[in-house]
Design a protein around this motif. Structure first.
Motif, PDB file in Angstrom:
ATOM      1  N   VAL A   1       1.687  -1.355  -6.586  1.00  0.00           N
ATOM      2  CA  VAL A   1       0.964  -0.445  -5.529  1.00  0.00           C
ATOM      3  C   VAL A   1      -0.454  -0.975  -5.391  1.00  0.00           C
ATOM      4  CG1 VAL A   1       0.273   1.655  -4.511  1.00  0.00           C
ATOM      5  CG2 VAL A   1       2.441   1.376  -5.653  1.00  0.00           C
TER       6      VAL A   1
ATOM      7  N   LYS B   1       9.534   2.876  -3.255  1.00  0.00           N
ATOM      8  CA  LYS B   1       9.793   2.141  -4.480  1.00  0.00           C
ATOM      9  C   LYS B   1      11.293   1.836  -4.919  1.00  0.00           C
ATOM     10  CE  LYS B   1       5.530   3.389  -7.020  1.00  0.00           C
ATOM     11  NZ  LYS B   1       4.977   3.811  -7.817  1.00  0.00           N
TER      12      LYS B   1
ATOM     13  N   GLY C   1       2.948   3.732  -1.582  1.00  0.00           N
ATOM     14  CA  GLY C   1       3.147   4.198  -2.925  1.00  0.00           C
ATOM     15  C   GLY C   1       4.113   5.185  -3.510  1.00  0.00           C
ATOM     16  N   SER C   2       4.935   5.531  -2.453  1.00  0.00           N
ATOM     17  CA  SER C   2       5.889   6.736  -2.749  1.00  0.00           C
ATOM     18  C   SER C   2       7.150   6.316  -3.561  1.00  0.00           C
ATOM     19  CB  SER C   2       6.543   7.629  -1.451  1.00  0.00           C
ATOM     20  OG  SER C   2       7.403   6.390  -1.000  1.00  0.00           O
ATOM     21  N   TRP C   3       7.494   6.903  -4.310  1.00  0.00           N
ATOM     22  CA  TRP C   3       8.862   6.422  -5.166  1.00  0.00           C
ATOM     23  C   TRP C   3      10.046   6.170  -4.216  1.00  0.00           C
ATOM     24  CZ3 TRP C   3       9.861   4.315  -9.447  1.00  0.00           C
ATOM     25  CH2 TRP C   3       8.894   4.237 -10.604  1.00  0.00           C
TER      26      TRP C   3
ATOM     27  N   ALA D   1       0.788  -1.301   0.160  1.00  0.00           N
ATOM     28  CA  ALA D   1      -0.041  -0.081  -0.015  1.00  0.00           C
ATOM     29  C   ALA D   1       0.832   1.404  -0.131  1.00  0.00           C
ATOM     30  CB  ALA D   1      -0.816   0.021   1.253  1.00  0.00           C
TER      31      ALA D   1
END
Lengths: 454, 218
Positions: free
Chosen positions: B100, B87, B82-84, B80
């Motif tokens: 995500v 990532k 979702g930020s880069w 859940a």
């Protein structure tokens, strides 16, 4: 804070107050000093003339020939010098008038001397307005002998004028000195504010996390309050980000369940339409979560947190990640003359921005994605992400930054990336543009130092 | 193909497992970091689907632990977060892909297949050996251009053989890949399946290595 007075500044207010104070003070001194000196000089002058007229009375006599004469010349030699401005005259009825050698022309008005008391007035003399003293005394034949002494008014004016000129010169010098001293005092007094201004500048440029330095007792509480506010604000933003992330996290998992349920519904008879509605709504919710979370994560409203972006280090982990995410694409970094350069930007936000652009380029590139850094001598900095894909049409370019713009639904993505990138760029004070190049699409992110110094 | 799903949300874990099973994967489900970390044969999995926000630890740390232990299984992060930043951290910690939540199963499956293709060094989904071709997405098999009708287990076995063509696989290896740990596992099931597959694709493709297992000829 500028050391030059600007309209509305404390420095200008102090300068005006001190100038007014100095001008009023010096003016008062000038008027007082000139008045006192003039009075003093006039009194001395009159006393001297009175002494002279008395001396004239003592030295005058009627000779054996019945003519008026002086037993000796007056002690002041100026009465001997022609038109010196110092004159005397003795007259009596039926006797020849006796005059000083200085009086080579004209006469003095004998009517000034019409009493045994010494009287004085301002009369026209042989060489202009003159202060005239006179008295009478009885002669041998009980006639009135008129003794008159006159001195040019210009002589007194010259003395007072000379003093006034000297005094004015000195007072102007004193005024300049006082103003210079006043300005030095202003600078000294306002120096803590200058330091505060420098500290605020460092804060705005992201070089400090709070207002640094020690300040006088009058300013220190204000600085302490401001620092407390800054820390409180930073804590609040950090907590908000965590809460936003937690909220997103807690929403996404149930949303994943809803998405799955909708997909299952779509596989049942008659469930296709309701499934589509559910999936569309779930997607809209997901987009809103992503977009609002990205905004919450970014430093919007607090663009200059105390962080630095270091080149090229900021790009290296992102490019490593991109090579794993798009293993069939070749990612190239061209740092040009930017090695070691530091930008006063939030590293997390700038990394997020670069990641979005590189991921986007990775999806569209045929083979290669290039990240170019260009540092200009005027301290502006450009990062260009160039892919070798098909580029965009003019229409696509004009809608590229809109929320939900997806140009190929076969490719993964939410259609939010560029909208979030534009939001991040705005929050960081950067410009973000897309353009077609001969090889593909280029996303250009520009940093201008002037855009930070708002 | 056996997958390990590490997901702490029981509802999502169940649904995801069901979906993957329906797509012919054997699925093991771990609901916390400790359970996943202690999993005995992560290296033998076809892939791991890893959630990051686990109740007893961070998924990124678990990922690093596996990579440090030289586990080369493809790992797809499904989270859940979702930020880069997450990532980049996840990918640089050794993940092969990052997805995500929520994600359409179709996309998840496509991302998994991309991982398998990458592992095999091919650019398309189709596995081709000799006159046999297998499409794991379309779930079709052709023998000399003629479509073959295979049962679910026969398809899984052929898929395993073709992915590991040239390698000797014991019956236990085959069972591990075809069945979940808690399923009924009998060695003669493999013999029966191999026999049925040989009849459909030709005996020459699958060679018995006495006392060792089976090898699919390249």
């Amino acid at each position: 804070m500028s050391s030059r007075p600007v309209p509305g500044s404390l420095r200008l207010r102090f300068l005006l107050a001190i100038t007014l104070w100095v001008v009023l003070g010096i003016g008062a001194i000038w008027f007082s000093a000139v008045g006192i000196f003039s009075k003093h000089v006039e009194e001395s002058y009159h006393e001297e003339l009175e002494v002279h007229v008395r001396e004239l009375g003592r030295l005058a006599e009627v000779g054996p020939d019945g003519q008026l004469r002086l037993t000796r010349p007056l002690s002041d030699p100026r009465y001997e010098e022609p038109l010196s401005g110092f004159y005397w005259q003795i007259t009596a009825r039926n006797r020849q008038a006796l005059r000083s050698e200085s009086m080579t022309r004209g006469t003095l008005d004998e009517h000034i001397a019409h009493s045994p008391e010494i009287l004085h007035t301002l009369e026209n003399g042989p060489s202009g307005p003159a202060i005239t003293y006179g008295f009478t005394r009885k002669g041998p034949s009980d006639e009135d002998i008129h003794f008159v002494i006159a001195t040019d008014q210009s002589e007194l004016d010259r003395l007072i004028g000379s003093f006034t000129r000297d005094l004015s010169l000195w007072l102007v010098g004193l005024g300049v000195f006082l103003l210079a001293t006043g300005m030095a005092i202003i600078s000294f007094g306002l120096h803590p504010l200058d330091r505060l201004s420098v500290a605020i500048g460092r804060l705005r440029r992201g070089e400090a996390q709070d207002l640094e330095g020690r300040y006088p007792a009058e300013i220190a509480p204000l600085v302490a309050d401001l620092n407390a506010y800054l820390h409180q604000n930073a804590d609040m933003i950090a907590k908000s980000r965590v809460q936003a992330a937690n909220l997103a996290h807690s929403l996404r998992t149930p949303l994943a369940v809803i998405t799955d349920e909708a997909e299952r519904l779509g596989e049942t008879a008659g469930g296709r339409e309701p499934s589509k509605v559910l999936l569309d709504q779930a997607r809209a919710m997901e987009q809103q979560i992503d977009f609002q979370l990205a905004r919450a994560r970014s430093s919007t409203g607090q663009p200059y947190s105390a962080r630095w972006v270091r080149l090229p280090e900021v790009a290296e982990p992102i490019l490593r990640a991109m090579k794993r995410l798009h293993p069939d694409k070749h990612f190239v970094l061209e740092t040009n003359n930017c090695d070691g350069v530091q930008l006063p930007l939030d590293e997390v936000d700038y990394s997020e921005l670069l990641s979005i652009l590189l991921d986007n380029a990775g999806k569209w590139a045929t083979r290669e994605v290039k990240l170019q850094f260009v540092c200009e001598p005027n301290q502006s900095f450009t990062a260009r992400v160039i892919d070798d894909g098909s580029g965009m049409t003019e229409k696509e370019l004009s809608h590229a930054f809109e929320i939900g713009s997806r140009f190929d639904r076969q490719k993964s993505g939410s259609g939010l990336g560029l909208a979030i990138a534009r939001d991040l760029a705005d929050a960081l004070g950067l410009t973000l543009d897309l353009s077609n190049t001969p090889s593909g699409l280029a996303a250009t992110v520009c940093f201008h130092p002037a855009s930070i110094e708002r | 193909m056996r997958l390990l799903v590490v997901e702490d949300d029981p509802e999502l874990g169940r649904r995801l497992s069901d979906r993957l099973r329906a797509a012919d994967f054997a699925v093991e489900l771990a609901t916390c970091r400790n359970e996943a970390e202690d999993w005995p044969d992560v290296g033998a999995m076809a892939a791991v689907i890893l959630d990051l926000g686990l109740p007893d630890g961070d998924g990124i740390d678990l990922l690093r632990h596996w990579r440090n232990a030289r586990v080369e299984t493809p790992i797809l992060i499904l989270t859940a977060r979702g930020s880069w930043q997450d990532k980049v951290e996840g990918l640089n910690a050794g993940a092969d892909d990052f997805v995500v939540k929520p994600v359409r199963f179709e996309e998840l499956q496509a991302r998994l297949n991309a991982l398998f293709r990458r592992q095999q060094g091919t650019r398309n989904n189709l596995l081709e050996i000799g006159d046999l071709s297998l499409d794991p997405i379309a779930r079709t098999v052709e023998h000399a251009g003629v479509p073959l009708a295979l049962s679910k287990q026969e398809f899984r076995l052929l898929h395993l053989f073709m992915r590991r063509a040239g390698q000797v696989m014991s019956q236990a290896d085959i069972l591990d890949d075809l069945y979940e740990l808690d399923a009924d596992r009998e060695l003669n099931t493999v013999e029966v399946l191999v026999g049925r597959l040989r009849r459909k694709i030709g005996r020459e493709h699958i060679v018995t290595q006495r006392g060792m297992g089976y090898r699919f000829e390249k």
